[in-house]
Design an enzyme around this catalytic site. Structure first.
Site, short mmCIF file in Angstrom:
data_model
loop_
_atom_site.label_atom_id
_atom_site.label_comp_id
_atom_site.label_asym_id
_atom_site.label_seq_id
_atom_site.Cartn_x
_atom_site.Cartn_y
_atom_site.Cartn_z
N TYR A 251 0.84 -1.20 0.00
CA TYR A 251 0.00 0.00 0.00
C TYR A 251 0.88 1.26 0.00
O TYR A 251 0.68 2.16 -0.82
CB TYR A 251 -0.92 -0.01 1.23
N LYS B 253 1.31 4.12 -2.93
CA LYS B 253 1.02 5.55 -2.73
C LYS B 253 2.25 6.41 -3.02
O LYS B 253 2.13 7.54 -3.50
CB LYS B 253 0.47 5.79 -1.33
N1 NAD Z 1 -9.55 6.62 4.70
C1 NAD Z 1 -8.27 6.85 4.94
O1 NAD Z 1 -7.83 6.89 6.10
C2 NAD Z 1 -7.33 7.11 3.79
C3 NAD Z 1 -6.07 7.65 4.07
C4 NAD Z 1 -5.18 7.89 3.02
C5 NAD Z 1 -5.54 7.58 1.72
N2 NAD Z 1 -6.77 7.05 1.49
C6 NAD Z 1 -7.09 6.73 0.09
O2 NAD Z 1 -8.31 7.30 -0.28
C7 NAD Z 1 -8.90 6.54 -1.33
C8 NAD Z 1 -10.35 6.27 -1.01
O3 NAD Z 1 -10.42 5.47 0.13
P1 NAD Z 1 -11.63 5.59 1.16
O4 NAD Z 1 -11.03 5.89 2.47
O5 NAD Z 1 -12.68 6.46 0.62
O6 NAD Z 1 -12.07 4.05 1.20
P2 NAD Z 1 -13.38 3.31 0.67
O7 NAD Z 1 -13.09 1.86 0.88
O8 NAD Z 1 -14.57 3.91 1.31
O9 NAD Z 1 -13.40 3.65 -0.88
C9 NAD Z 1 -12.58 3.01 -1.83
C10 NAD Z 1 -13.44 2.76 -3.07
O10 NAD Z 1 -12.59 2.23 -4.10
C11 NAD Z 1 -13.34 1.22 -4.76
N3 NAD Z 1 -12.46 0.29 -5.46
C12 NAD Z 1 -11.65 -0.66 -4.93
N4 NAD Z 1 -11.04 -1.34 -5.89
C13 NAD Z 1 -11.45 -0.81 -7.07
C14 NAD Z 1 -11.15 -1.09 -8.42
N5 NAD Z 1 -10.32 -2.09 -8.78
N6 NAD Z 1 -11.76 -0.35 -9.39
C15 NAD Z 1 -12.62 0.64 -9.05
N7 NAD Z 1 -12.96 0.94 -7.78
C16 NAD Z 1 -12.36 0.23 -6.80
C17 NAD Z 1 -14.11 0.54 -3.63
O11 NAD Z 1 -15.18 -0.25 -4.12
C18 NAD Z 1 -14.55 1.74 -2.82
O12 NAD Z 1 -15.78 2.25 -3.24
C19 NAD Z 1 -8.05 5.27 -1.47
O13 NAD Z 1 -7.17 5.43 -2.57
C20 NAD Z 1 -7.27 5.24 -0.17
O14 NAD Z 1 -6.04 4.59 -0.29
C21 NAD Z 1 -7.67 6.81 2.47
#
Ligand code: NAD
Length: 249
Positions: free
Chosen positions: A154, A158
């Protein structure tokens, strides 16, 4: 504010969390939306919420790690909505696992969605964005900027998103295309259900992945994405905006 009136925005990962909050924010600011995700039910819920606020929405189930799926989502977006002004790459997956138990399959799956998926969407979208001096916002993470334990693929993915963003910014900046990223810290969304302390891991290291103060919701990241995607950020290119409440400061 209606910073996106007359603009078409493609958002990946729109079924949940930050992607959904971004779709709702851009819809509220006047955007026409193309939404995609692997999760059909959540995608339809987001689309319905955005339509309810008056937005025109195209929603298509798609997998960002699949080249032909990405090509067809981008082609349908341009064909149906007339062009592309903004791309927000949010789709992502997370896993907590000791490096020694991390399999090649884990590595390929996580890199495939988070990094290769971002690359595929950018590659398909750039020719269309160049026609309209558009821009891209990618979703990196504080895991790209400082060590997060138990997240080798992961964090590497990133870090790749961070670098890919700067590369695109420089490669196309002179042609009017901007590319930026956000680096969220710990944000309350369903992805956090992935958290589990690996067996035998030192729990004292958990502080490295926790928020400095209270945890915030996905709308905080959506606001930062909306800024970067808007003309308010017309002179912002190649930056990575931390949205972490100062955790890494
Ligand atoms: N929530 C956190 O703490 C956090 C921190 C840093 C970065 N992020 C990043 O933010 C982004 C969104 O995450 P989130 O927190 O909203 O989580 P989330 O799980 O709510 O959303 C992620 C979405 O990506 C979709 N997804 C997964 N694989 C996929 C694919 N192959 N094709 C299309 N869609 C796909 C999932 O179905 C989901 O709807 C991610 O890239 C995550 O790494 C999140």
């Amino acid at each position: 504010m209606d910073r996106f009136t007359g603009k078409v925005a493609l958002i990946t990962g729109a079924a949940s969390g930050i992607g959904r909050a971004t779709a709702e924010r851009l819809a509220a600011e006047g955007a026409t939306l193309s939404l995609t995700d692997v999760a059909a039910d959540g995608l339809e819920e987001t689309a319905a919420a955005c339509r309810a606020s008056g937005a025109e929405v195209l929603a298509a189930v798609g997998d960002v790690s699949d080249e032909s799926s990405v090509e067809s989502v981008v082609a349908d977006t341009v064909g149906t909505l007339g062009g592309l002004d903004v791309v927000v790459n949010v789709a992502g997956i997370l896993q907590f696992r000791d490096l020694r138990q991390t399999t090649l399959e884990d590595w390929n799956r996580i890199i495939g969605v988070n990094l290769t998926g971002t690359f595929l969407v950018c590659r398909a979208a750039v020719p269309h964005l160049l026609e309209r001096r558009g821009n891209i916002v990618n979703t990196a993470s504080t895991a790209a900027l400082a060590g997060h334990p138990w997240t080798t693929p992961y964090s590497a993915s990133k870090g790749g998103v961070f670098a890919l963003t700067q590369t695109i910014a420089v490669e196309f900046g002179k042609q009017g295309l901007r590319c930026n990223s956000v680096a969220p810290g710990s944000i309350l969304t369903p992805i956090q259900q992935a958290f589990e302390l690996p067996e035998g891991a030192d729990p004292k290291l958990v502080y490295r992945i926790m928020a400095l103060d209270e945890q915030r919701g996905p709308e905080t990241v959506a606001g930062a994405i909306a800024f970067l995607a808007s003309d308010d950020a017309a002179h912002v290119n190649g930056t990575c905006l931390k949205v972490d409440g100062g955790t890494l400061a």
